[in-house]
Design a protein around this motif. Structure first.
Motif, short mmCIF file in Angstrom:
data_model
loop_
_atom_site.label_atom_id
_atom_site.label_comp_id
_atom_site.label_asym_id
_atom_site.label_seq_id
_atom_site.Cartn_x
_atom_site.Cartn_y
_atom_site.Cartn_z
N GLU A 34 0.77 -1.22 0.07
CA GLU A 34 0.12 -0.09 0.10
C GLU A 34 0.81 1.29 -0.13
O GLU A 34 0.43 2.19 -0.69
N ILE A 35 1.74 1.33 0.91
CA ILE A 35 2.74 2.37 0.83
C ILE A 35 3.37 2.58 -0.25
O ILE A 35 3.54 3.54 -1.22
N LYS A 37 2.33 1.93 -3.43
CA LYS A 37 1.31 2.34 -4.23
C LYS A 37 1.08 3.94 -4.20
O LYS A 37 1.22 4.70 -5.26
N LYS A 38 1.02 4.23 -2.87
CA LYS A 38 0.74 5.71 -2.63
C LYS A 38 2.07 6.52 -2.94
O LYS A 38 2.01 7.64 -3.23
N ASP A 40 3.75 5.66 -5.56
CA ASP A 40 3.98 5.52 -7.21
C ASP A 40 5.13 4.56 -7.33
O ASP A 40 5.70 4.75 -8.47
N THR A 64 7.64 11.35 2.94
CA THR A 64 6.39 11.01 2.09
C THR A 64 6.13 12.17 1.42
O THR A 64 4.99 11.93 0.48
N LYS A 67 2.25 12.75 0.20
CA LYS A 67 1.54 11.39 -0.25
C LYS A 67 0.98 10.50 0.63
O LYS A 67 0.23 9.48 0.55
N LEU A 68 1.28 10.45 1.98
CA LEU A 68 0.64 9.80 3.13
C LEU A 68 0.38 10.76 4.29
O LEU A 68 1.19 11.63 4.23
#
Ligand code: BES
Ligand code: ZN
Ligand code: ZN
Length: 495
Positions: A34-35, A37-38, A40, A64, A67-68
């Motif tokens: 998931e990380i 993906k966030k 990219d 981050t 993005k998170l």
């Protein structure tokens, strides 16, 4: 400091997130995916380029940039799944916690599930987490006019899909173990003029008040009446009055099966007339390390309340030199009635412990574990790595070894064969000689104490090497280590 949550670790805005990485996981999975993906796909790239490693204890920090929710992620390498033990995960948590502290992070989330192997009883990893975070949070008190200002970790939210209650329980245990160890470290690190026998008694009383234990102390006059000639002999050379400190924790209805911890509380050891060399004498403020370990363990026991009776007995004195100091060749009479020829006044620990062990028996001790910074010889034999043990009882020894194993502390047995005991009877004028020579020094010192345990099951732990660290470790700064706090606490909990 710790909180447990079930849910999405990435949804919450905390300063930082801590994520474990296994070498075996070739492709990112779960939270890591998931990380990625966030971010990219940036994470997979880093892993492929080996910019980010899952090697054991490697820590990588990634920003981050919006993005998170959290600003930073700390990845910590865990190595191979099959090799990850409680001990190793504890180290990994310690390394990452040190990084968090250095960066002055205040609130963090830990993705506990990323640290788990397929083994059962995984919640013990939560104990490792809490213990490591608390141990690494310890800072040595200084007396400088300008204190360094540094923020410390205040909140650690543990996200997990494991049973919340079990994880919470494990966190509480780990936190108490860490806090008890830090308590002992602080006592050991305190300068001798801040930690006299009187100060040590105050510390013990504070524990008693905090947890509702019984506290009592014998003053010099009472010792004289009882005939504690060995403790009094050592104290003679100092202006500080000696203390015999007792704490009783009642975990059972009846005062039976009493496990007694006896800790050497020599708040400064100059050696007496058989004076020590000047070079590292300042370190001898740590000669109450045994007392500190015992009090640290009582702190854990008070917090966790196991159903066992525990009694702490701490003989405390300084070993100095004045006009009335104990002299080589003096013969003294211990509380037990045994007479001792003092060949070396620097072998004072065994003297004060002799009376403490006898006193513990008088107060109803059924099992005795004494802890003492007793001999330089144990450092020669085992370095500052392993605590030396000696016993008169195989079963109690086994229990202590098991406890040390569970606590992650190194402990090794020394031999207790009869010819060593014979060496103690080499005085022409008294029952015992307090210093029969360099050979087998740690063994004869331990067995000297054993003489006073008589047939009460007894284990002696020599922490002269392990109570004090000359350099920083993953778990803390140089100085007091709190060695054996976790072993004693584990022993009491298992008893
Ligand atoms: N407190 C010392 C032992 C010690 C040495 C603790 C180094 C920590 C670091 C103890 O009282 C002592 O002086 N022991 C003597 C005994 C000897 C005179 C038989 C020793 O080990 O040299
Ligand atoms: Zn000494
Ligand atoms: Zn000493």
């Amino acid at each position: 400091m710790f909180k447990v949550k079930d849910g999405d670790v990435l949804a919450k805005r905390l300063g930082a997130i801590v994520v474990g990485l296994f070498e075996d996981d070739k492709k990112p999975d779960g939270i890591v995916r998931e990380i990625d993906k966030k971010l990219d796909g940036y994470l997979v790239e880093l892993l492929a380029e080996k910019q980010l490693s899952s090697g054991f204890k490697k820590v990588y920090k990634i920003h981050t940039f919006g993005k998170l929710e959290s600003k930073v992620i700390y990845f910590v390498g865990l190595g191979k799944k099959a090799e990850l033990t409680f001990e190793r995960v504890r180290e990994a948590f310690a390394v990452v916690s040190k990084n968090l502290t250095k960066d002055e992070q205040v609130e963090v989330a830990v993705a506990l599930d990323t640290f788990l192997t397929e083994e059962k009883n995984n919640q013990v990893f939560a104990k490792a987490l809490a213990e490591a975070f608390v141990l690494t949070s310890y800072r040595t008190e200084t007396y400088k006019q300008k204190q360094a200002e540094q923020k410390s970790l205040e909140k650690v939210v543990v996200y997990t899909s494991l049973d919340e209650d079990a994880v919470e329980e494990a966190l509480i245990v780990g936190e108490s173990f860490g806090a008890g160890t830090n308590f002992a470290r602080a006592l050991v690190n305190a300068p001798g003029n801040y930690m006299t026998p009187t100060d040590l008694a105050v510390k013990a009383k504070e524990i008693a008040d905090r947890y509702g234990m019984e506290y009592s102390v014998l003053e010099k006059e009472e010792m004289e009446k009882l005939g504690m000639g060995a403790l009094l002999a050592v104290a003679k050379g100092s202006d500080q009055p000696p203390k015999m400190i007792v704490l009783k924790y009642r975990g059972k209805e009846k005062w039976e099966n009493v496990l007694s911890f006896v800790g050497k509380g020599l708040t400064f050891d100059a050696g007496g007339i058989s004076i020590k060399p000047a070079a590292n004498m300042h370190e001898m403020k740590m000669d109450m390390g045994g007392a500190a370990s015992v009090l640290g363990a009582m702190e854990v026991i008070g917090a966790l309340k196991p159903d066992v009776n525990v009694m702490a007995v701490i003989p405390s004195s300084e070993n100095l030199i004045n006009g009335s100091a104990l002299k080589p060749g003096d013969v003294i009479t211990s509380l037990s009635g045994r007479t001792i020829e003092v060949r070396n006044t620097d072998a004072e620990g065994r003297l004060i412990l002799a009376d403490a062990v006898t006193y513990a028996k008088q107060l109803g001790a059924d099992y005795i574990v004494d802890v003492a910074t007793l001999t330089g010889a144990v450092i020669v034999a085992l370095a500052g790595i392993t605590t030396g043990a000696i016993t008169n009882d195989e079963d109690l020894m086994e229990d202590v070894l098991v406890a040390a194993g569970e606590a992650g502390e190194y402990l090794w047995r020394l031999p207790n064969f009869d010819p060593y005991k014979e060496m103690l009877r080499s005085s022409d004028v008294a029952d015992l000689n307090n210093s029969p020579g360099r050979e087998g020094g740690s063994i004869t010192a331990g067995l000297f104490i054993g003489e006073f345990a008589e047939d009460t099951p007894w284990v002696h732990l020599d922490i002269a090497g392990t109570a004090w660290s000359k350099s920083e470790s993953v778990f803390g700064p140089k100085g007091g280590t709190g060695a054996m706090v976790r072993t004693l606490a584990t022993l009491a909990r298992n008893f």
